[in-house]
Design an enzyme around this catalytic site. Sequence first.
Site, PDB file in Angstrom:
ATOM      1  N   HIS A  54      16.796  19.488  53.014  1.00 16.59           N
ATOM      2  CA  HIS A  54      17.572  18.682  53.795  1.00 16.59           C
ATOM      3  C   HIS A  54      17.353  19.109  55.263  1.00 16.59           C
ATOM      4  O   HIS A  54      18.182  19.143  56.074  1.00 16.59           O
ATOM      5  CB  HIS A  54      18.833  18.758  53.457  1.00 16.59           C
ATOM      6  CG  HIS A  54      19.195  17.861  51.959  1.00 16.59           C
ATOM      7  ND1 HIS A  54      18.900  18.504  50.928  1.00 16.59           N
ATOM      8  CD2 HIS A  54      19.845  16.711  51.859  1.00 16.59           C
ATOM      9  CE1 HIS A  54      19.191  17.874  50.076  1.00 16.59           C
ATOM     10  NE2 HIS A  54      19.862  16.611  50.482  1.00 16.59           N
ATOM     11  N   ILE A 180      32.221  31.594  52.338  1.00 25.52           N
ATOM     12  CA  ILE A 180      32.079  31.083  50.695  1.00 25.52           C
ATOM     13  C   ILE A 180      31.739  29.719  50.710  1.00 25.52           C
ATOM     14  O   ILE A 180      32.673  28.830  51.251  1.00 25.52           O
ATOM     15  CB  ILE A 180      33.207  31.439  49.940  1.00 25.52           C
ATOM     16  CG1 ILE A 180      33.479  33.153  49.938  1.00 25.52           C
ATOM     17  CG2 ILE A 180      33.001  31.085  48.564  1.00 25.52           C
ATOM     18  CD1 ILE A 180      34.882  33.482  49.262  1.00 25.52           C
ATOM     19  N   MET A 182      30.418  26.322  48.613  1.00 31.72           N
ATOM     20  CA  MET A 182      29.705  25.820  47.501  1.00 31.72           C
ATOM     21  C   MET A 182      29.560  24.180  47.925  1.00 31.72           C
ATOM     22  O   MET A 182      30.019  23.250  48.259  1.00 31.72           O
ATOM     23  CB  MET A 182      30.800  25.787  46.587  1.00 31.72           C
ATOM     24  CG  MET A 182      30.476  24.846  45.411  1.00 31.72           C
ATOM     25  SD  MET A 182      29.025  25.774  44.648  1.00 31.72           S
ATOM     26  CE  MET A 182      28.732  24.825  43.151  1.00 31.72           C
ATOM     27  N   ASP A 183      28.111  23.883  47.978  1.00 23.46           N
ATOM     28  CA  ASP A 183      27.557  22.713  48.592  1.00 23.46           C
ATOM     29  C   ASP A 183      26.680  22.242  47.212  1.00 23.46           C
ATOM     30  O   ASP A 183      25.827  22.600  47.047  1.00 23.46           O
ATOM     31  CB  ASP A 183      26.583  23.086  49.770  1.00 23.46           C
ATOM     32  CG  ASP A 183      25.817  21.850  50.211  1.00 23.46           C
ATOM     33  OD1 ASP A 183      25.983  20.744  49.577  1.00 23.46           O
ATOM     34  OD2 ASP A 183      24.915  22.042  51.244  1.00 23.46           O
ATOM     35  N   TRP A 235      29.169  14.458  31.111  1.00 21.51           N
ATOM     36  CA  TRP A 235      30.228  13.439  31.593  1.00 21.51           C
ATOM     37  C   TRP A 235      31.189  13.557  32.862  1.00 21.51           C
ATOM     38  O   TRP A 235      31.726  12.887  33.431  1.00 21.51           O
ATOM     39  CB  TRP A 235      31.150  12.947  30.313  1.00 21.51           C
ATOM     40  CG  TRP A 235      31.696  14.097  29.625  1.00 21.51           C
ATOM     41  CD1 TRP A 235      32.976  14.712  29.794  1.00 21.51           C
ATOM     42  CD2 TRP A 235      30.991  15.218  28.662  1.00 21.51           C
ATOM     43  NE1 TRP A 235      33.266  15.666  28.919  1.00 21.51           N
ATOM     44  CE2 TRP A 235      31.985  15.752  28.317  1.00 21.51           C
ATOM     45  CE3 TRP A 235      29.868  14.999  27.888  1.00 21.51           C
ATOM     46  CZ2 TRP A 235      31.618  16.815  27.159  1.00 21.51           C
ATOM     47  CZ3 TRP A 235      29.581  15.847  26.995  1.00 21.51           C
ATOM     48  CH2 TRP A 235      30.361  16.904  26.707  1.00 21.51           C
ATOM     49  N   LYS A 236      31.654  14.927  32.781  1.00 20.74           N
ATOM     50  CA  LYS A 236      32.473  15.606  33.863  1.00 20.74           C
ATOM     51  C   LYS A 236      31.874  15.313  35.261  1.00 20.74           C
ATOM     52  O   LYS A 236      32.600  14.752  36.200  1.00 20.74           O
ATOM     53  CB  LYS A 236      32.688  17.030  33.740  1.00 20.74           C
ATOM     54  CG  LYS A 236      33.528  17.507  32.310  1.00 20.74           C
ATOM     55  CD  LYS A 236      33.607  18.704  32.202  1.00 20.74           C
ATOM     56  CE  LYS A 236      34.171  18.995  30.850  1.00 20.74           C
ATOM     57  NZ  LYS A 236      34.285  20.525  30.769  1.00 20.74           N
ATOM     58  N   GLY A 314      26.841  30.682  48.724  1.00 16.65           N
ATOM     59  CA  GLY A 314      26.434  30.815  50.120  1.00 16.65           C
ATOM     60  C   GLY A 314      26.162  32.496  50.497  1.00 16.65           C
ATOM     61  O   GLY A 314      25.644  32.808  51.687  1.00 16.65           O
TER      62      GLY A 314
END
Length: 344
Positions: A54, A180, A182-183, A235-236, A314
């Site tokens: 990206h 911190i 979360m990506d 499925w989650k 991260g």
Amino acid sequence: MMSNTKANNFIRVSYQEMYDTFNRILMASGFEEQKAAMCAEVFTTNSVEGIYTHGVNRFAKFIKFVAEGYVKADEEATRVDALGSFERWDGKCGPGPINAIRCTEAAMALASKNTIGCVALANTNHWMRAGYYGQFAAKKGFALIAWTNTLGNMPAWGAKDSRLGNNPMVFAVPFASSPIVMDTAMSQYSYGAIDLYKLKGEKLPTIGGHDKNGELTDDPTLIAETRRVLPIGFWKGAGMSLLLDVMATILSAGLATHEISKLPVEYAMSQVFIAIDLSKLSNASVIYQAITKIIDDYHQSVSTKQNERVRFPGERIEKTRNENLAEGIPVSENVWKEIVTLLA
């Protein structure tokens, strides 16, 4: 300054050379000076921090979309509705990174007044890396939750055709020098990651999608052929993707995944930015201590790898950034040649 690496025809490009090259191409593509600098910084930072999919690997496609009119270099998101701590913005199909920065700033401004602020953005373009905006907010003392919808590029659990987006999402909280962050997309691997593993001639670390026979595979080439990526948590992840699309659509009054999928290319997406000003909370004075205790306990995890501790989301970025600043950013030679030709 470029230098060769040994594997897979990769070269090393310095931060400054990459930034300057991006900036010159953006200016030549119709970006005014400040916007060119902002976009060049986003693409270069993503690359130096190891998110090449990206960053540098996506840059040529971004310029192609500008040339084709899907990304409008002279447009920028504007507010169209304000309801207390909630605002709705129209991206006007302007550059995704610039729109995302503006809306993150707007959500932070709302949070500064109301503790929490939410900005929903319609008609925008690919924001590149969700984690960039998480870091941007966290370094200023804000927690951030943000997500985007996409075109249909992921099957629902139990389906063959792709009607869900992989809808990347970021959670970010300030913490010392390394927020911190979360990506994550709702697919096990983003298509950018799959393309990178193909480029490197490597298998995925785990299964990431289906082959033409419907079998799960770790072969990125086979997954790229079927475009059947695997939802995280099976499925989650599929369910989360659906709800993220619903929320982004209704809050922004923008396009849903099924509508974006009918467009010639992926553009005019819907996004949501929720910022929280932690300094406004009654427990603000003990937040850092609370996070420190959580992370200290987390670091006590027994690693499956010898002499390597378990890291929080991260945490690796600082190490990668320092290495790439010192040694240069690793780039496929072919990818860099394609970018440099854009200067002609």
